[in-house]
Design a protein around this motif. Structure first.
Motif, PDB file in Angstrom:
ATOM      1  N   CYS A  14       0.843  -1.198   0.000  1.00 27.32           N
ATOM      2  CA  CYS A  14       0.000   0.000   0.000  1.00 27.32           C
ATOM      3  C   CYS A  14       0.877   1.247   0.000  1.00 27.32           C
ATOM      4  CB  CYS A  14      -0.889   0.004   1.246  1.00 27.32           C
ATOM      5  SG  CYS A  14      -1.775   1.554   1.513  1.00 27.32           S
ATOM      6  N   SER A  19      -5.208   1.643   3.221  1.00 25.06           N
ATOM      7  CA  SER A  19      -5.556   0.227   3.357  1.00 25.06           C
ATOM      8  C   SER A  19      -5.797  -0.166   4.808  1.00 25.06           C
ATOM      9  CB  SER A  19      -4.434  -0.643   2.778  1.00 25.06           C
ATOM     10  OG  SER A  19      -4.721  -2.010   2.993  1.00 25.06           O
ATOM     11  N   SER A  20      -6.808  -0.973   5.036  1.00 21.53           N
ATOM     12  CA  SER A  20      -7.044  -1.517   6.379  1.00 21.53           C
ATOM     13  C   SER A  20      -6.280  -2.829   6.560  1.00 21.53           C
ATOM     14  CB  SER A  20      -8.547  -1.727   6.618  1.00 21.53           C
ATOM     15  OG  SER A  20      -9.051  -2.661   5.684  1.00 21.53           O
ATOM     16  N   ASN A  21      -5.509  -3.187   5.535  1.00 26.12           N
ATOM     17  CA  ASN A  21      -4.712  -4.418   5.553  1.00 26.12           C
ATOM     18  C   ASN A  21      -3.215  -4.074   5.486  1.00 26.12           C
ATOM     19  OD1 ASN A  21      -4.358  -7.239   5.506  1.00 26.12           O
ATOM     20  ND2 ASN A  21      -4.167  -7.230   3.281  1.00 26.12           N
ATOM     21  N   GLN A  22      -2.803  -3.006   6.195  1.00 30.14           N
ATOM     22  CA  GLN A  22      -1.417  -2.551   6.159  1.00 30.14           C
ATOM     23  C   GLN A  22      -0.446  -3.677   6.493  1.00 30.14           C
ATOM     24  OE1 GLN A  22      -0.117   0.353   5.223  1.00 30.14           O
ATOM     25  NE2 GLN A  22      -2.124   1.217   4.815  1.00 30.14           N
ATOM     26  N   ASP A  26      -5.463  -3.004  -0.123  1.00 31.62           N
ATOM     27  CA  ASP A  26      -6.801  -3.608  -0.130  1.00 31.62           C
ATOM     28  C   ASP A  26      -7.713  -2.936  -1.161  1.00 31.62           C
ATOM     29  OD1 ASP A  26      -7.559  -1.181   0.978  1.00 31.62           O
ATOM     30  OD2 ASP A  26      -8.321  -2.030   2.849  1.00 31.62           O
ATOM     31  N   THR A  51       4.935   1.507   6.897  1.00 34.71           N
ATOM     32  CA  THR A  51       3.507   1.806   7.036  1.00 34.71           C
ATOM     33  C   THR A  51       3.252   3.309   7.135  1.00 34.71           C
ATOM     34  OG1 THR A  51       3.581   1.478   9.437  1.00 34.71           O
ATOM     35  CG2 THR A  51       2.915  -0.405   8.092  1.00 34.71           C
TER      36      THR A  51
END
Length: 74
Positions: A14, A19-22, A26, A51
């Motif tokens: 990302c 993204s909520s999937n760091q 996503d 991140t």
């Protein structure tokens, strides 16, 4: 963020921070003008992926988020 990657597997990092999937994409970047960085792992390894999105060596953390450059990326 420490992650394990497997040789020859494709990963999508990302780049936008949404993204909520760091640290992985996503699809939340759609409409931002930013694209994720796609990379293939050259070997089985533990990597620290950025991140905060301030790294100068994407997708790998270079401690740009640290005030003290001696700190290890987390």
């Amino acid at each position: 963020m420490k992650v394990e990657v497997k040789k020859d597997e494709i990963y999508t990092w990302c780049a936008c921070g949404r993204s909520s999937n760091q640290p992985f994409c996503d699809g939340s970047h759609v409409g931002t003008g930013l694209d994720p960085l796609v990379f293939e792992a050259e070997e089985d390894a533990e990597l620290y992926l950025c991140t905060c999105k301030q790294t100068r060596t994407p997708p790998v953390c270079d401690n740009s988020h640290c005030k003290d450059e001696g700190e290890v990326g987390v």
